[in-house]
Write a protein that holds these residues in place. Sequence first.
Motif, PDB file in Angstrom:
ATOM      1  N   THR A  44       0.812  -1.220   0.000  1.00 46.21           N
ATOM      2  CA  THR A  44       0.000   0.000   0.000  1.00 46.21           C
ATOM      3  C   THR A  44       0.848   1.274   0.000  1.00 46.21           C
ATOM      4  O   THR A  44       0.374   2.342   0.393  1.00 46.21           O
ATOM      5  N   ALA A  45       2.098   1.178  -0.423  1.00 45.89           N
ATOM      6  CA  ALA A  45       2.980   2.348  -0.437  1.00 45.89           C
ATOM      7  C   ALA A  45       2.415   3.429  -1.358  1.00 45.89           C
ATOM      8  O   ALA A  45       1.833   3.142  -2.409  1.00 45.89           O
ATOM      9  N   LYS A  46       2.611   4.699  -0.962  1.00 43.14           N
ATOM     10  CA  LYS A  46       2.125   5.827  -1.752  1.00 43.14           C
ATOM     11  C   LYS A  46       3.191   6.912  -1.857  1.00 43.14           C
ATOM     12  O   LYS A  46       3.861   7.237  -0.879  1.00 43.14           O
ATOM     13  N   VAL A  47       3.323   7.458  -3.048  1.00 40.37           N
ATOM     14  CA  VAL A  47       4.105   8.672  -3.270  1.00 40.37           C
ATOM     15  C   VAL A  47       3.122   9.684  -3.851  1.00 40.37           C
ATOM     16  O   VAL A  47       2.678   9.541  -4.998  1.00 40.37           O
ATOM     17  N   THR A  48       2.758  10.683  -3.069  1.00 41.52           N
ATOM     18  CA  THR A  48       1.647  11.544  -3.453  1.00 41.52           C
ATOM     19  C   THR A  48       1.849  12.981  -3.002  1.00 41.52           C
ATOM     20  O   THR A  48       2.466  13.245  -1.973  1.00 41.52           O
ATOM     21  N   GLY A  70       4.135  -2.744  -7.789  1.00 41.56           N
ATOM     22  CA  GLY A  70       3.163  -3.827  -7.703  1.00 41.56           C
ATOM     23  C   GLY A  70       2.197  -3.644  -6.550  1.00 41.56           C
ATOM     24  O   GLY A  70       2.240  -2.655  -5.818  1.00 41.56           O
ATOM     25  N   GLY A  71       1.319  -4.645  -6.376  1.00 48.58           N
ATOM     26  CA  GLY A  71       0.326  -4.581  -5.314  1.00 48.58           C
ATOM     27  C   GLY A  71      -0.615  -3.419  -5.523  1.00 48.58           C
ATOM     28  O   GLY A  71      -1.026  -3.110  -6.638  1.00 48.58           O
ATOM     29  N   SER A  72      -0.921  -2.701  -4.448  1.00 46.34           N
ATOM     30  CA  SER A  72      -1.778  -1.515  -4.520  1.00 46.34           C
ATOM     31  C   SER A  72      -0.957  -0.232  -4.443  1.00 46.34           C
ATOM     32  O   SER A  72      -1.491   0.830  -4.125  1.00 46.34           O
ATOM     33  N   ALA A  73       0.329  -0.332  -4.710  1.00 46.92           N
ATOM     34  CA  ALA A  73       1.208   0.836  -4.624  1.00 46.92           C
ATOM     35  C   ALA A  73       0.731   1.928  -5.580  1.00 46.92           C
ATOM     36  O   ALA A  73       0.211   1.647  -6.661  1.00 46.92           O
ATOM     37  N   GLU A  74       0.945   3.172  -5.176  1.00 45.72           N
ATOM     38  CA  GLU A  74       0.339   4.290  -5.898  1.00 45.72           C
ATOM     39  C   GLU A  74       1.296   5.477  -5.998  1.00 45.72           C
ATOM     40  O   GLU A  74       1.893   5.895  -5.004  1.00 45.72           O
ATOM     41  N   ILE A  75       1.433   6.007  -7.207  1.00 49.16           N
ATOM     42  CA  ILE A  75       2.104   7.284  -7.430  1.00 49.16           C
ATOM     43  C   ILE A  75       1.055   8.222  -8.008  1.00 49.16           C
ATOM     44  O   ILE A  75       0.568   7.998  -9.118  1.00 49.16           O
ATOM     45  N   SER A  76       0.677   9.249  -7.258  1.00 47.25           N
ATOM     46  CA  SER A  76      -0.463  10.061  -7.683  1.00 47.25           C
ATOM     47  C   SER A  76      -0.334  11.509  -7.222  1.00 47.25           C
ATOM     48  O   SER A  76       0.325  11.811  -6.224  1.00 47.25           O
ATOM     49  N   SER A  77      -0.968  12.410  -7.979  1.00 48.33           N
ATOM     50  CA  SER A  77      -1.113  13.828  -7.613  1.00 48.33           C
ATOM     51  C   SER A  77       0.227  14.509  -7.358  1.00 48.33           C
ATOM     52  O   SER A  77       0.365  15.328  -6.447  1.00 48.33           O
ATOM     53  N   ASN A  78       1.239  14.147  -8.160  1.00 45.51           N
ATOM     54  CA  ASN A  78       2.539  14.799  -8.099  1.00 45.51           C
ATOM     55  C   ASN A  78       2.695  15.718  -9.312  1.00 45.51           C
ATOM     56  O   ASN A  78       2.037  15.526 -10.330  1.00 45.51           O
TER      57      ASN A  78
END
Length: 205
Positions: free
Chosen positions: A159-163, A185-193
């Motif tokens: 569930t890692a996020k970079v946001t 992978g998984g539910s990892a998310e890079i968003s709103s950068n």
Amino acid sequence: TGTGAVDAPFATIAKAFAKIVEQSDSDPDRDYEIIVDGMLLGPQEIEYNNENTLYVNSITLRGKTGNTDGINAGWDGKNTLLVEIGSALTINSDRGTDVNLIIKNLTIKGGYATNGGGIYLQNTIKNLTLSDGTIVTNNYAHSGGGVYVYNQSFTMEGTAKVTNNKALFYGGGVYVYEYPEVTIGGSAEISSNEAQKGGGLYIGA
């Protein structure tokens, strides 16, 4: 001034890291864990060189109770005209190692630097993994607003996020250079950068 014991913890990540370096020759296949309890204030910087090279398999940097633990370098998220504060977490070396660095259940925020507002890694490890519960947010840099990785591979999982990070030029969320091996992978998310090029992820070679 602590010893690293539960009842006498180290005051900084750098001191805990130095203890691992000191012990690393004795068991190069060992896995270590640094537990962060609460929010560390100010940039956390680790440097090592040929005289204290790491010989371990992995180091996990983990929040004790969840992503309410972490590092707050101090940038308010608004004023980019201030003198740079520094990356929230810097690990820098004059040579690489085969160590895997895993970051779990940590919030990394408030960094303002030339490269890597949240995390800056150069010539240090084999692979950086952002794992479950890790949030890299509200950081700013010229390149790699959230994460700057030079000459090592990069993984996001769980569930890692970079946001909500910003870069003036490249890689608002993540900037990977010279070793462009990236796994998400998984539910990892890079968003709103935000950035001029590669708002989420920029890979250079």
